[in-house]
Design a protein around this motif. Sequence first.
Motif, PDB file in Angstrom:
ATOM      1  N   MET A   1       0.928  -1.242   0.142  1.00 60.30           N
ATOM      2  CA  MET A   1       0.025  -0.058   0.239  1.00 60.30           C
ATOM      3  C   MET A   1       0.802   1.359   0.066  1.00 60.30           C
ATOM      4  O   MET A   1       1.906   1.318   0.753  1.00 60.30           O
ATOM      5  CB  MET A   1      -0.945  -0.147   1.358  1.00 60.30           C
ATOM      6  CG  MET A   1      -2.189   0.348   0.794  1.00 60.30           C
ATOM      7  SD  MET A   1      -3.157   0.677   2.413  1.00 60.30           S
ATOM      8  CE  MET A   1      -3.137  -0.794   3.224  1.00 60.30           C
ATOM      9  N   LYS A   2       0.709   2.283  -0.780  1.00 58.04           N
ATOM     10  CA  LYS A   2       1.238   3.488  -0.737  1.00 58.04           C
ATOM     11  C   LYS A   2       1.226   4.099   0.596  1.00 58.04           C
ATOM     12  O   LYS A   2       0.296   4.082   1.343  1.00 58.04           O
ATOM     13  CB  LYS A   2       0.480   4.557  -1.639  1.00 58.04           C
ATOM     14  CG  LYS A   2       0.730   4.212  -3.280  1.00 58.04           C
ATOM     15  CD  LYS A   2       1.962   4.581  -3.532  1.00 58.04           C
ATOM     16  CE  LYS A   2       2.013   4.338  -5.149  1.00 58.04           C
ATOM     17  NZ  LYS A   2       3.547   4.153  -5.769  1.00 58.04           N
ATOM     18  N   LYS A   3       2.305   4.692   0.951  1.00 50.26           N
ATOM     19  CA  LYS A   3       2.608   5.184   2.313  1.00 50.26           C
ATOM     20  C   LYS A   3       1.421   6.612   2.567  1.00 50.26           C
ATOM     21  O   LYS A   3       1.001   6.414   3.585  1.00 50.26           O
ATOM     22  CB  LYS A   3       3.916   5.817   2.553  1.00 50.26           C
ATOM     23  CG  LYS A   3       4.894   4.685   2.480  1.00 50.26           C
ATOM     24  CD  LYS A   3       4.779   3.747   3.642  1.00 50.26           C
ATOM     25  CE  LYS A   3       5.773   2.638   3.485  1.00 50.26           C
ATOM     26  NZ  LYS A   3       5.491   1.814   2.268  1.00 50.26           N
ATOM     27  N   ILE A   6      -1.598   4.660   3.600  1.00 53.18           N
ATOM     28  CA  ILE A   6      -1.430   4.274   5.116  1.00 53.18           C
ATOM     29  C   ILE A   6      -1.750   5.240   6.020  1.00 53.18           C
ATOM     30  O   ILE A   6      -2.390   5.176   7.158  1.00 53.18           O
ATOM     31  CB  ILE A   6      -0.016   3.719   5.408  1.00 53.18           C
ATOM     32  CG1 ILE A   6       0.283   2.286   4.565  1.00 53.18           C
ATOM     33  CG2 ILE A   6       0.084   3.379   6.786  1.00 53.18           C
ATOM     34  CD1 ILE A   6       1.629   1.905   4.438  1.00 53.18           C
ATOM     35  N   LYS A   7      -1.066   6.482   5.709  1.00 49.30           N
ATOM     36  CA  LYS A   7      -1.113   7.686   6.578  1.00 49.30           C
ATOM     37  C   LYS A   7      -2.557   8.078   6.919  1.00 49.30           C
ATOM     38  O   LYS A   7      -3.201   8.425   7.877  1.00 49.30           O
ATOM     39  CB  LYS A   7      -0.326   8.990   5.771  1.00 49.30           C
ATOM     40  CG  LYS A   7      -0.623  10.104   6.487  1.00 49.30           C
ATOM     41  CD  LYS A   7      -0.305  11.522   5.569  1.00 49.30           C
ATOM     42  CE  LYS A   7      -1.288  12.399   6.036  1.00 49.30           C
ATOM     43  NZ  LYS A   7      -2.769  12.430   5.794  1.00 49.30           N
ATOM     44  N   ARG A  10      -4.098   5.732   9.158  1.00 51.31           N
ATOM     45  CA  ARG A  10      -3.883   6.008  10.678  1.00 51.31           C
ATOM     46  C   ARG A  10      -4.510   7.487  10.995  1.00 51.31           C
ATOM     47  O   ARG A  10      -4.802   7.164  12.174  1.00 51.31           O
ATOM     48  CB  ARG A  10      -2.267   6.066  10.523  1.00 51.31           C
ATOM     49  CG  ARG A  10      -1.774   4.836  10.287  1.00 51.31           C
ATOM     50  CD  ARG A  10      -0.510   4.452  10.920  1.00 51.31           C
ATOM     51  NE  ARG A  10       0.252   3.212  10.462  1.00 51.31           N
ATOM     52  CZ  ARG A  10       1.527   3.245  10.213  1.00 51.31           C
ATOM     53  NH1 ARG A  10       2.363   4.148  10.207  1.00 51.31           N
ATOM     54  NH2 ARG A  10       1.928   1.784   9.867  1.00 51.31           N
TER      55      ARG A  10
ATOM     56  N   LEU B 107       5.634  13.137   8.774  1.00 50.50           N
ATOM     57  CA  LEU B 107       3.994  12.750   8.899  1.00 50.50           C
ATOM     58  C   LEU B 107       4.026  12.202  10.433  1.00 50.50           C
ATOM     59  O   LEU B 107       4.540  11.089  10.544  1.00 50.50           O
ATOM     60  CB  LEU B 107       3.583  11.984   7.805  1.00 50.50           C
ATOM     61  CG  LEU B 107       3.521  12.768   6.573  1.00 50.50           C
ATOM     62  CD1 LEU B 107       3.034  11.895   5.255  1.00 50.50           C
ATOM     63  CD2 LEU B 107       2.457  14.025   6.739  1.00 50.50           C
ATOM     64  N   THR B 109       1.783  10.434  11.740  1.00 49.88           N
ATOM     65  CA  THR B 109       1.049   9.060  11.753  1.00 49.88           C
ATOM     66  C   THR B 109       2.024   8.047  10.802  1.00 49.88           C
ATOM     67  O   THR B 109       1.449   6.852  10.854  1.00 49.88           O
ATOM     68  CB  THR B 109      -0.413   9.038  11.224  1.00 49.88           C
ATOM     69  OG1 THR B 109      -0.154   9.741   9.973  1.00 49.88           O
ATOM     70  CG2 THR B 109      -1.354   9.665  12.126  1.00 49.88           C
ATOM     71  N   LEU B 110       3.154   8.348  10.303  1.00 47.63           N
ATOM     72  CA  LEU B 110       3.899   7.421   9.700  1.00 47.63           C
ATOM     73  C   LEU B 110       5.287   7.289  10.563  1.00 47.63           C
ATOM     74  O   LEU B 110       5.791   7.978  11.262  1.00 47.63           O
ATOM     75  CB  LEU B 110       4.269   7.877   8.401  1.00 47.63           C
ATOM     76  CG  LEU B 110       3.162   7.690   7.310  1.00 47.63           C
ATOM     77  CD1 LEU B 110       3.582   8.172   6.041  1.00 47.63           C
ATOM     78  CD2 LEU B 110       2.434   6.689   7.277  1.00 47.63           C
ATOM     79  N   GLU B 114       8.406   4.728   7.295  1.00 44.76           N
ATOM     80  CA  GLU B 114       7.699   4.757   6.380  1.00 44.76           C
ATOM     81  C   GLU B 114       7.801   6.310   5.889  1.00 44.76           C
ATOM     82  O   GLU B 114       7.376   6.423   4.608  1.00 44.76           O
ATOM     83  CB  GLU B 114       6.229   4.633   7.004  1.00 44.76           C
ATOM     84  CG  GLU B 114       5.862   3.096   7.263  1.00 44.76           C
ATOM     85  CD  GLU B 114       4.714   2.964   8.320  1.00 44.76           C
ATOM     86  OE1 GLU B 114       4.158   1.842   8.108  1.00 44.76           O
ATOM     87  OE2 GLU B 114       4.388   3.950   8.853  1.00 44.76           O
ATOM     88  N   GLU B 117      10.267   5.940   3.249  1.00 46.06           N
ATOM     89  CA  GLU B 117       9.835   5.566   1.953  1.00 46.06           C
ATOM     90  C   GLU B 117       8.830   6.105   1.208  1.00 46.06           C
ATOM     91  O   GLU B 117       8.778   6.171   0.008  1.00 46.06           O
ATOM     92  CB  GLU B 117       9.174   4.090   2.379  1.00 46.06           C
ATOM     93  CG  GLU B 117      10.143   2.999   2.843  1.00 46.06           C
ATOM     94  CD  GLU B 117       9.613   1.881   3.532  1.00 46.06           C
ATOM     95  OE1 GLU B 117      10.277   0.909   3.669  1.00 46.06           O
ATOM     96  OE2 GLU B 117       8.407   1.662   3.728  1.00 46.06           O
ATOM     97  N   ALA B 118       7.850   7.139   1.795  1.00 50.15           N
ATOM     98  CA  ALA B 118       7.102   7.864   1.135  1.00 50.15           C
ATOM     99  C   ALA B 118       7.871   8.661   0.419  1.00 50.15           C
ATOM    100  O   ALA B 118       7.298   9.216  -0.802  1.00 50.15           O
ATOM    101  CB  ALA B 118       6.257   8.756   2.140  1.00 50.15           C
ATOM    102  N   GLU B 121       8.747   6.588  -2.888  1.00 52.67           N
ATOM    103  CA  GLU B 121       7.622   5.892  -3.820  1.00 52.67           C
ATOM    104  C   GLU B 121       7.575   6.795  -5.010  1.00 52.67           C
ATOM    105  O   GLU B 121       6.911   6.479  -5.740  1.00 52.67           O
ATOM    106  CB  GLU B 121       6.472   6.031  -3.056  1.00 52.67           C
ATOM    107  CG  GLU B 121       6.350   4.772  -2.131  1.00 52.67           C
ATOM    108  CD  GLU B 121       5.083   4.653  -1.068  1.00 52.67           C
ATOM    109  OE1 GLU B 121       4.321   5.495  -1.169  1.00 52.67           O
ATOM    110  OE2 GLU B 121       5.031   3.426  -0.629  1.00 52.67           O
TER     111      GLU B 121
END
Lengths: 786, 238
Positions: A1-3, A6-7, A10, B107, B109-110, B114, B117-118, B121
Amino acid sequence: MKKLTIKALRDFRQLAWRMLLVIVVLACGIAVFVGGLGSRETLENTRSTLYRELNMADLTISFDPVKESKLPSFRDFPNVKSVQFRRVESAYLEKDGRLITAMLVLLGAEHLPTVNSLKVENGTYLRYYDMKRAVLERSTALYYGIKVGDKIAVRWGGKPYEFNVGGIALNPEFLITTTNPDLLFPSPGSLAVIYLSDRILYRTSKVHVYNQALFRYVNPDEAESTQAAVLSHMRGIKLTKVVPLKNQFANRYLNENFQRFNIFIPVVVFVFALVSFMVVFMTMDKLIMSQRREVGAFLAMGYGKLQILRSFLINALVIGLLGSVLGIAASFEINSFFAASYAKAIGFPQGLPVVDSRLILWGIVFGIFLPIAAALYPVLRLVSLAPVEAIRGGQVETFSRTFVALLDRITELPTLSAPLKYAMRTLFRRIRATAGNVFVIALGVGMATSFIIALRSVAVTSEKFFGQEKWDAMVDFDDPQGYGTVSDWIKTLPEISEWEPIAKGYSEVRRSSREGNFNIIGVPFQSKLKEMKLTAGRPFSSNDALEAVFNQSLRSLGKVELGDTLEVQSSEGTVKLAVVGLTSRISSGEIYVPRGTAEKILGLGGKVTSVMIKSAMPADKLEQTLLSEPFVERVVFKREMEKSVTESISQITNVVYLAIALGTAIAVLVMVNSITINVMDQEREFVILSSLGHKNFFLLRIVFAQALVMGVTAMALCIPISIALAYIVNWQASRAWFNVSTTLVWTDFLKVTLPALLCIPLATIPGLFYIGRLRIADVIRKTNIE
Amino acid sequence: MITPPTATNTAPIIRLRNVSKTYKVGEVEIPALRNVNLEIPPASFIVIVGVSGSGKTTLLNLIGGIDKPTSGQVIVDSEDVSKKHSSELVKFRRQKIGFVFQASNLLSTLTVEENVEAGLELLPLSNKQIIERTTRYLLAVGIEDKRKKFPFQLSGGDQQRAAITRALAREPKIVLADEPTGQLDERTGYKIVDLMKIGVIYCGATVVIVTHNEEIAKMADMIVRLKDGQVAEIRKKS
Ligand SMILES: Nc1ncnc2c1ncn2[C@@H]1O[C@H](COP(=O)(O)OP(=O)(O)OP(=O)(O)O)[C@@H](O)[C@H]1O
Ligand SMILES: [Mg+2]
């Protein structure tokens, strides 16, 4: 899943409570929309299923009694599936010393009738050799509390009979509490329906004699041509009444009732849609505002606007999906609750809930579209910012500074306590969120209040209508009587202070291309006992003017206006009446004309069908006195009619109470939520205050003061909102029922607002807990890192 | 592994010609940059200094293509940034620029991993490559052990490390950092900027840092001092 996905998910979890509120509000809206409108479908389906199963007559023809051998055959008659001949007699059911108009239906005991069949729900059907056995129609039995095994006393042709109730049966003709179609207003229980074996008559005459024929068509769409063919096939028989299904009384009454059913639902759906929209909007706005700088960093990193947009809209989509699923699930409950409570009120049989797939589809579309639409604006506003602006952070305040400054002046009043002053300041700082929350609370409470106002308006308006009727009893004759006969008879009666004759009967009425079966009521010129309060136009000009006053309630002729021409079928051809006045009454399907004109239309030749009587005599004594005259068929008391109107208003009350409960619940939910969120937003300030040495009690007082300010403002705002919504509801009621004028009584405003105000302390509890758990070090660290 | 650049380019990678930037607040015009001319050589470590309000952030934003000059040309890696549409700028930033901001802008919540990685991507990389690169840079910056943590569970220094990892892992041609050490103590700040030199040394990236830290300034190949929106002084390391 793209981050970023996910964000988004969340973020959703982080705002769990807020999201839950949004979902619940949305689900409620969808549930009422799908379930409420679906419940009408349920009722309609119950009706059409029973019509099909029990072969409801498409055409009912009454005629003067004819021997079986003299009746034409309808074998292989085009479009006629089945025919049922039967004998119908009018009589009285004696119950608790009262005489209730009864319809005796004589049927062959060998088998159930083919048209207008019976579904025996209790006991068993008629038996050939048991002539003391009666089967009672279901709603009659229900209304009068008669059970299988009871004995009933019937007065038929002046003689008393006694029957044993052997069964209770459902009949498609009487799906509602049996009402007498000839009454001005249908009053439940005014007609008892009793099925008896036709051997009672056959035994003496040795021949079957019928006076009614029931037809069931193959294709109901060809009703008109088939009816014409049937009528010409029956030439030679003296027909007294021809009633196609669309004019059948119970059927028409149900149509009107089902229309009334939808009065409140649009407003509930509208309010819930607005509330869900606002709550989603505010939640997304808050979420987005708090993430401006992070989003700015991502924009700088090379993320496109679309990618950011998508990630936020995922939240809206999840809200929409969960809300829809929950709402659709709850809609089944709402559906059967609405349908069941309504069915119970009008004595309609309970049916299985019907689920309309199109409604569900609309519910889902609405449920998904609404949160996305609400989230779109704040998200678009964010992504349209240049990255530099987003990174700089800070709030974009849309309300004008001067307005906030003005509000701040209020807080400078010296009488305000320190917590209240502080509470108000912080509320004004976040004026947009505060205003939104206050508005949503006001909407919820306002909706509930508006329904209370609407209920009162209906009741008060109906009372006013009855104020126009100055008579105490309406006496109907079995056959039209000469004016002199009536006058002589009344002179023999004691304690009759005033009386006026009436000529009434049914006739087909046409206006341009529309037509319908109307009750033509001939009122004495300048009547004192029946006042004609007009909503427009003028009263009749003479006793035999070709003029009409049209009752606009449930106008089935389209929009009738002053000056229109109505074509009325009379025994001597078509009579053209000019509409000179409009009125609005609780009953429907009436056209008022001067008595002389009515006599002409109805072919009465100077005779009258009824009289209105004013008398101080007690009702039961008056009834006995009047009924002792052979030509009196029935007596209706105004008081009873009033009672039945009150009952019919209470039919919708159940549904309304549910809406009131929902509105209040939403208001309280939003209040709890917004106060809690407010506290969370201010945790930094609270921590600073307590690090300065303020006690927790001081903070509690701030929270409480904020809740109070919001609550009181919301209740004030609720007043104009509830008035506006009440006008909408009443306007809807006027279209579906009768002309309701909005009645405002100040105590009605307190019925919901007062309990809601009392809920304010409760609403602060979660916020207070939050404050109790605040740890200075954690908060300072959190805000620093940010 | 990280390899040193193969070829040395001497043509400037960033070139500003007569760049001016004026902000308008209502009727008032605020000149943030005035007629700035500047050439920055590739694979160099540049520090920009100046008092508050002298235009440092503005300069950085213009180079990074998140803001446009009022007049003049900003040429980055032979592309004229000042002439690009915003959609072209998105592509430009994606390919060439890495940002590190004063506050970390992770961010919340990551997790650290992550967040990195964001950033990856957006590049044409396979999942395997993304994971590999994330690990490599987290190790290089020294926060690999904290990869599963959320930003609020980290110290300010570690948060800034994570933000730097996010910028460096994308292996941009230019890394722009606006007071990346502003909220850190001198020592930690120094260490973090030292990490950024990894970029210069191993990827041949050009790093432009705005800072008030004297220690950091000493590491620079070139120091640009701004004053009232103008270049007051350029000091090159001999
Ligand atoms: N969006 C804006 N709107 C109006 N004026 C701005 C804006 N951004 C910057 N300025 C002004 O431009 C000038 C330069 O700002 P800039 O942020 O580049 O300074 P800086 O050198 O980064 O300062 P600091 O060291 O305080 O970060 C300042 O006077 C500032 O007030
Ligand atoms: Mg700056």
